[in-house]
Design a protein around this motif. Sequence first.
Motif, PDB file in Angstrom:
ATOM      1  N   ALA B  50       0.819  -1.217   0.000  1.00 54.69           N
ATOM      2  CA  ALA B  50       0.000   0.000   0.000  1.00 54.69           C
ATOM      3  C   ALA B  50       0.853   1.268   0.000  1.00 54.69           C
ATOM      4  O   ALA B  50       0.359   2.345  -0.313  1.00 54.69           O
ATOM      5  N   ALA B  72       2.134   6.587  -0.812  1.00 57.14           N
ATOM      6  CA  ALA B  72       0.818   5.930  -0.785  1.00 57.14           C
ATOM      7  C   ALA B  72      -0.232   6.726  -1.538  1.00 57.14           C
ATOM      8  O   ALA B  72      -1.057   6.148  -2.250  1.00 57.14           O
ATOM      9  N   HIS B  73      -0.193   8.060  -1.391  1.00 56.68           N
ATOM     10  CA  HIS B  73      -1.307   8.833  -1.962  1.00 56.68           C
ATOM     11  C   HIS B  73      -1.211   8.941  -3.480  1.00 56.68           C
ATOM     12  O   HIS B  73      -2.112   9.479  -4.116  1.00 56.68           O
ATOM     13  N   PHE B  77      -4.416   2.903  -5.012  1.00 58.85           N
ATOM     14  CA  PHE B  77      -4.912   1.627  -4.493  1.00 58.85           C
ATOM     15  C   PHE B  77      -6.046   1.945  -3.531  1.00 58.85           C
ATOM     16  O   PHE B  77      -6.078   3.005  -2.919  1.00 58.85           O
TER      17      PHE B  77
END
Lengths: 283, 346, 267
Positions: B50, B72-73, B77
């Motif tokens: 992630a 992550a951003h 996902f």
Amino acid sequence: MSKPSPRRLADYAPIAFPAGMLLAFFVVPFGIMIAISFYHRVQGGFYEPAFEFANYERFLTAFFGGVLGFSLGLSSLVAVVAVLLAFPFTWLLVRQRRQVQVIWLVFLLSVLSLSEVIIGFAWSTLFSKTAGITNLFVALGLMDQAVSLYPSFGAVLAGMVYQAFPYTVLVLYPALSRLDPTLVEAARTLGASPFRAFFNVIVPSLRNTILATIIMVFVFALGSYLLPQLLGRPQQWTLSVLITDQAIYQSNMPFASAMAVFLVLVSLGLVGLSLLFGQREKA
Amino acid sequence: MSGLVLDHLVKRYGAFTAVHDAALRIPHGQFVCLLGPSGCGKTTLLRMIAGLDAPSGGRILIDDADITETPAHQRDFGMVFQSLALFPHLTVGENIAYPLRIRGKSKEDQRAAAERLLSLVRLPGVADRPVSKLSGGQRQRIAIARALALSPRLFLLDEPLSALDAKLREAMQIELKQLQQQLGITTIVVTHDQREAMTMADLVVVMSEGRILQAAPPVEVYRRPANAFVADFIGMTNLLPGTAAGAGRIAVGGGTLDVSDANIPADLVLSIRPEDVKIHESGEGANRLPGTVTFIRDLGASVEVRAEVAGQEIVAVTAPKHRPAVAAGATVSVEFPAEACVVLAK
Amino acid sequence: MMGTWPSRLVFACFGLFLAAPLAVVAGVAVNEKKSLTFPPEGFSLSWFGEIFANPEWFSALLASVGVAASASVLAVLIALPIAWFLWRWHAPFARIVQVLGLAPFILPPVITALGFLAFWSELGLYGEPWTVVISHGIFFVTLPLVTLTLGFDAIDGALVEAAATMGADEKTVLRTIVFPLIRPYIVSGLAFAFVLSLNEYIVAYMVVGFTVETLPIKIFNALRYGYTPTMAAVSILFVAVAAAVFGLIARFGDLPRLMGAWSPRDE
């Protein structure tokens, strides 16, 4: 999921403002005060840079010793009385319904936030001859005529315990509300009465909390400066009053600063001690 | 290769290694379950995928693009957290539309997306409710809907059903699987519940102590476990230590058995599922060992017989109509059919 | 558990102890005559009107409210980045800043007051009205620092991660998740600092005692020249303000948690 350490300079930027403010307006004033405590006092309310211990030497006089002794004694008495009253009260409070607790917390915070001026005025009214409590005693036939109960040592003590009580409750509140209730229930199922469970199980298990609280309240009481003036006689003045008096009315900043530095050392030492007690409980 | 590739991922916390050298290929559209006991590193592996934890070594590729360093951003996902992580200060609809809102989509678009996703998870009409007013199962669906709001490239779920009661959990497993089949989205679920993994997964990845032990379809993991840990963790099994005894033969429990496995290590463990063990009231034959019944219980749908064979307890499960007419203390003949015997290295 | 009767009796006694001085003050505040008598002779609210009608009292009220409002905002502005920084980063040095923020409240107030007196005098700014705003802002930074630290601690880390997986960068997370979640704690920190600044005497007195008259200074000065019922009315007004503010915090926030109890919501 441990937190990362700041890497770039920009990461530190947000804390620059608060750190700068506290440095400029808390650390620097503190430093200046310490410096002034070594300065030389010039007659007429001024002082000049110097490095002498004259201001600290004045601590050795009988007068200062008397004030110091009285301050420490009074604060200890206030702390012990406040904890003796507040501990059972808080113990009962954390056992009440949430709604009841909230109402009491609002009340306690309201009293705690009250200006010392207002507390002093309120108690002087309660102890006054014309509007005071003695009028009630006369009405009940307990006394022949109303009298003024202040200025007196008792009035100072009452006012200061009143001021310290909400503080004490709020210092004890977290520890007591987090206390495992099964501890008492276990003692009760073993046949202890509520009183015995309280004294044999609760009080010993919180001995360090109680000691730490006494010290915290002691430091809090050391800070009281108006109640001794409003409710007491000059011989009941405390170190805080004396510092204010020297700084404002005698314009002797170096001596006031020296006393303040002394008070800081006493307070910090005691706070450190109370943290030590608090820590030990957690371990 | 298209799909997700984990290229020898490592995660260390100081001296502790949470994930050792994890290598895995996941083609598009697969439903993958990371399965293992708590502390096996499965959640850490998911968090690295992630982008929430940075790997200490190795790479993550999606459709041949290296995303190891992508924050992550920026990964696109969708993730469902164990605590669900629904925003308490937003309504159900605002929670679901959050990914659209931060991308500056109009209020109408947000509203429409929330309604569409709510009907997808079969919870229409709750958009304006506060999150706190929903039941556990409903909150579960909201979290799933929110993670799917942007049609993510990868759908990640960390123990998503662990807070639900057993009955609801079973229903949600089936529903989640159907949803994944309907959307065809690559999905990775972390779970410690092997039944859950068997129900949902196309590919089960069994982990223990930070290592991937086996990655295979559920039936294969069950029928051909890679080692004794996998055999024991997935379902019930009987494990018997033994040694090689010539071609296609092993020595266990004081006798010898024929097995269908070709390569047999010198020191081995025999794994045989309880439903494959047959209890005979008497007689002798191939692949049988003598035993003594210690305990019998009728479970309604099945009968469980426990027998002691050469000092080891063997569990056998049969259908009630095949229940052997024996009682505790009876001497029996326990059969280990050759095709059901799985020989594992010790 | 202790029976209800003994514990009710205890609560009644403590309630009486805490309320008695305030009740007497409330009584003399509604006295019709200007004398200090209790029980009150007659009933009049004119002394409350006096706070607003008498320019001396009213300007003191305005000064107090002005100082308290700006000082509490300043205190929050100082406390907020510290609390956020400690929550966001692992940075032991920031703990020192935090301790500095907690210190003014733990030490006897006369020390901080004297420090400010020395500081502003050295700068030649002694008596400037705005200096009391900075002084109070620093002195009361502890309160928002404590409430905000609790507020940040209460944020579930998964919420921030969830927002990140949905595409929110750090600024967006702050704006859409973190800020809305700690807003109640900002408000309670502001409120605590406001009420305490309103009531503060010694720091204000030492810093601007001879140029600005806040209400506590005004009451003290008035006390020296004898009694006037207006001071009783002001005292009751202050009690009412404090009770209203803390009541609102309790209504919209989690007061037991702010005071350090485990929140039932945590369990």
